[in-house]
Scaffold this motif. Sequence first.
Motif, PDB file in Angstrom:
ATOM      1  N   ALA A   1      -2.930 -28.281 -15.333  1.00 11.08           N
ATOM      2  CA  ALA A   1      -2.897 -29.415 -16.267  1.00 11.08           C
ATOM      3  C   ALA A   1      -4.226 -29.539 -17.021  1.00 11.08           C
ATOM      4  O   ALA A   1      -4.234 -29.768 -18.234  1.00 11.08           O
ATOM      5  N   LEU A   2      -5.344 -29.370 -16.309  1.00  9.93           N
ATOM      6  CA  LEU A   2      -6.646 -29.481 -16.972  1.00  9.93           C
ATOM      7  C   LEU A   2      -6.789 -28.409 -18.038  1.00  9.93           C
ATOM      8  O   LEU A   2      -7.167 -28.707 -19.168  1.00  9.93           O
ATOM      9  N   TYR A   3      -6.472 -27.161 -17.699  1.00  9.99           N
ATOM     10  CA  TYR A   3      -6.615 -26.091 -18.687  1.00  9.99           C
ATOM     11  C   TYR A   3      -5.600 -26.209 -19.818  1.00  9.99           C
ATOM     12  O   TYR A   3      -5.888 -25.814 -20.947  1.00  9.99           O
ATOM     13  N   GLY A   4      -4.443 -26.783 -19.547  1.00  7.83           N
ATOM     14  CA  GLY A   4      -3.459 -26.997 -20.600  1.00  7.83           C
ATOM     15  C   GLY A   4      -3.924 -27.991 -21.648  1.00  7.83           C
ATOM     16  O   GLY A   4      -3.522 -27.921 -22.808  1.00  7.83           O
ATOM     17  N   GLY A   5      -4.797 -28.911 -21.253  1.00  8.39           N
ATOM     18  CA  GLY A   5      -5.287 -29.917 -22.189  1.00  8.39           C
ATOM     19  C   GLY A   5      -6.776 -29.804 -22.478  1.00  8.39           C
ATOM     20  O   GLY A   5      -7.373 -30.731 -23.030  1.00  8.39           O
ATOM     21  N   LEU A   6      -7.375 -28.680 -22.108  1.00  7.76           N
ATOM     22  CA  LEU A   6      -8.817 -28.530 -22.268  1.00  7.76           C
ATOM     23  C   LEU A   6      -9.206 -28.451 -23.747  1.00  7.76           C
ATOM     24  O   LEU A   6      -8.629 -27.698 -24.513  1.00  7.76           O
ATOM     25  N   ASN A   7     -10.179 -29.256 -24.121  1.00  9.05           N
ATOM     26  CA  ASN A   7     -10.765 -29.225 -25.466  1.00  9.05           C
ATOM     27  C   ASN A   7     -12.137 -29.879 -25.399  1.00  9.05           C
ATOM     28  O   ASN A   7     -12.567 -30.316 -24.326  1.00  9.05           O
ATOM     29  N   LYS A   8     -12.825 -29.960 -26.522  1.00  7.74           N
ATOM     30  CA  LYS A   8     -14.192 -30.488 -26.503  1.00  7.74           C
ATOM     31  C   LYS A   8     -14.263 -31.955 -26.071  1.00  7.74           C
ATOM     32  O   LYS A   8     -15.328 -32.429 -25.685  1.00  7.74           O
ATOM     33  N   HIS A   9     -13.137 -32.660 -26.096  1.00  6.97           N
ATOM     34  CA  HIS A   9     -13.118 -34.065 -25.704  1.00  6.97           C
ATOM     35  C   HIS A   9     -12.766 -34.266 -24.233  1.00  6.97           C
ATOM     36  O   HIS A   9     -12.861 -35.391 -23.732  1.00  6.97           O
ATOM     37  N   THR A  10     -12.345 -33.200 -23.540  1.00  4.06           N
ATOM     38  CA  THR A  10     -11.929 -33.338 -22.140  1.00  4.06           C
ATOM     39  C   THR A  10     -12.844 -32.590 -21.166  1.00  4.06           C
ATOM     40  O   THR A  10     -12.533 -32.488 -19.985  1.00  4.06           O
ATOM     41  N   LEU A  11     -13.953 -32.064 -21.656  1.00  5.20           N
ATOM     42  CA  LEU A  11     -14.840 -31.265 -20.810  1.00  5.20           C
ATOM     43  C   LEU A  11     -15.447 -32.068 -19.653  1.00  5.20           C
ATOM     44  O   LEU A  11     -15.820 -31.482 -18.637  1.00  5.20           O
ATOM     45  N   HIS A  12     -15.519 -33.375 -19.778  1.00  3.19           N
ATOM     46  CA  HIS A  12     -16.049 -34.197 -18.688  1.00  3.19           C
ATOM     47  C   HIS A  12     -15.168 -34.130 -17.437  1.00  3.19           C
ATOM     48  O   HIS A  12     -15.604 -34.496 -16.354  1.00  3.19           O
ATOM     49  N   HIS A  13     -13.960 -33.620 -17.572  1.00  2.28           N
ATOM     50  CA  HIS A  13     -13.056 -33.473 -16.424  1.00  2.28           C
ATOM     51  C   HIS A  13     -13.312 -32.201 -15.613  1.00  2.28           C
ATOM     52  O   HIS A  13     -12.718 -32.022 -14.553  1.00  2.28           O
ATOM     53  N   LEU A  14     -14.166 -31.311 -16.107  1.00  4.30           N
ATOM     54  CA  LEU A  14     -14.437 -30.067 -15.372  1.00  4.30           C
ATOM     55  C   LEU A  14     -14.915 -30.336 -13.953  1.00  4.30           C
ATOM     56  O   LEU A  14     -14.537 -29.627 -13.019  1.00  4.30           O
ATOM     57  N   SER A  15     -15.728 -31.362 -13.765  1.00  6.07           N
ATOM     58  CA  SER A  15     -16.260 -31.660 -12.431  1.00  6.07           C
ATOM     59  C   SER A  15     -15.180 -32.150 -11.470  1.00  6.07           C
ATOM     60  O   SER A  15     -15.412 -32.215 -10.263  1.00  6.07           O
ATOM     61  N   GLU A  16     -14.000 -32.461 -11.980  1.00  6.20           N
ATOM     62  CA  GLU A  16     -12.899 -32.869 -11.106  1.00  6.20           C
ATOM     63  C   GLU A  16     -12.258 -31.676 -10.406  1.00  6.20           C
ATOM     64  O   GLU A  16     -11.622 -31.835  -9.374  1.00  6.20           O
ATOM     65  N   ILE A  17     -12.416 -30.473 -10.998  1.00  4.32           N
ATOM     66  CA  ILE A  17     -11.804 -29.297 -10.367  1.00  4.32           C
ATOM     67  C   ILE A  17     -12.811 -28.239  -9.935  1.00  4.32           C
ATOM     68  O   ILE A  17     -12.460 -27.336  -9.173  1.00  4.32           O
ATOM     69  N   TYR A  18     -14.054 -28.325 -10.417  1.00  6.30           N
ATOM     70  CA  TYR A  18     -15.081 -27.349 -10.047  1.00  6.30           C
ATOM     71  C   TYR A  18     -16.129 -27.995  -9.155  1.00  6.30           C
ATOM     72  O   TYR A  18     -16.580 -29.108  -9.417  1.00  6.30           O
ATOM     73  N   SER A  19     -16.566 -27.258  -8.112  1.00  9.55           N
ATOM     74  CA  SER A  19     -17.603 -27.749  -7.212  1.00  9.55           C
ATOM     75  C   SER A  19     -18.963 -27.725  -7.912  1.00  9.55           C
ATOM     76  O   SER A  19     -19.141 -27.032  -8.920  1.00  9.55           O
TER      77      SER A  19
END
Length: 155
Positions: free
Chosen positions: A21-39
């Motif tokens: 889901a994160l990669y399906g909606g990844l864009n410059k406005h959603t990068l703050h969500h990376l820390s939700e899936i990456y350690s």
Amino acid sequence: MTKIKGSTDMDHSGFIQKFIALYGGLNKHTLHHLSEIYSSDVQFIDAVHEINGIDELTYYFTHLYTNLIECKFTIHHVIEDINLSQGEATLFWTMNYKHPKIGKGKSISVEGVSHIKFNDKVFYHRDFLDMGQMVYEHLPLIGPMVKFIKKRVQA
């Protein structure tokens, strides 16, 4: 336990569903969500970079998405292996992107594979892709040479 399912099946772990889901909606406005899936100590490797840590990864994606007109990932197939100590998955994807300085800004399609290892978050991510397909074939001077070489090797 090993699960082999296409990404449209709902039989993946909740974590893999969140990753897709994160990669399906990844864009410059959603990068703050990376820390939700990456350690915080993630190791990320692609064809040209080796990045260590969530801060470096966020910076990398921020720089990458700043220069893109658009970028969309579609995950087609997932092979997921979940054992007691960690999860592991291989994801087969297509990335469609537009960059103003590559391919005259036209959409470019790249096939790739990601190998990830995770506990509660991804601590290892390695992408495998053809840099010729992604960049080199679309550059004015070397593009035709790269395409010619690929055809010669395949013959």
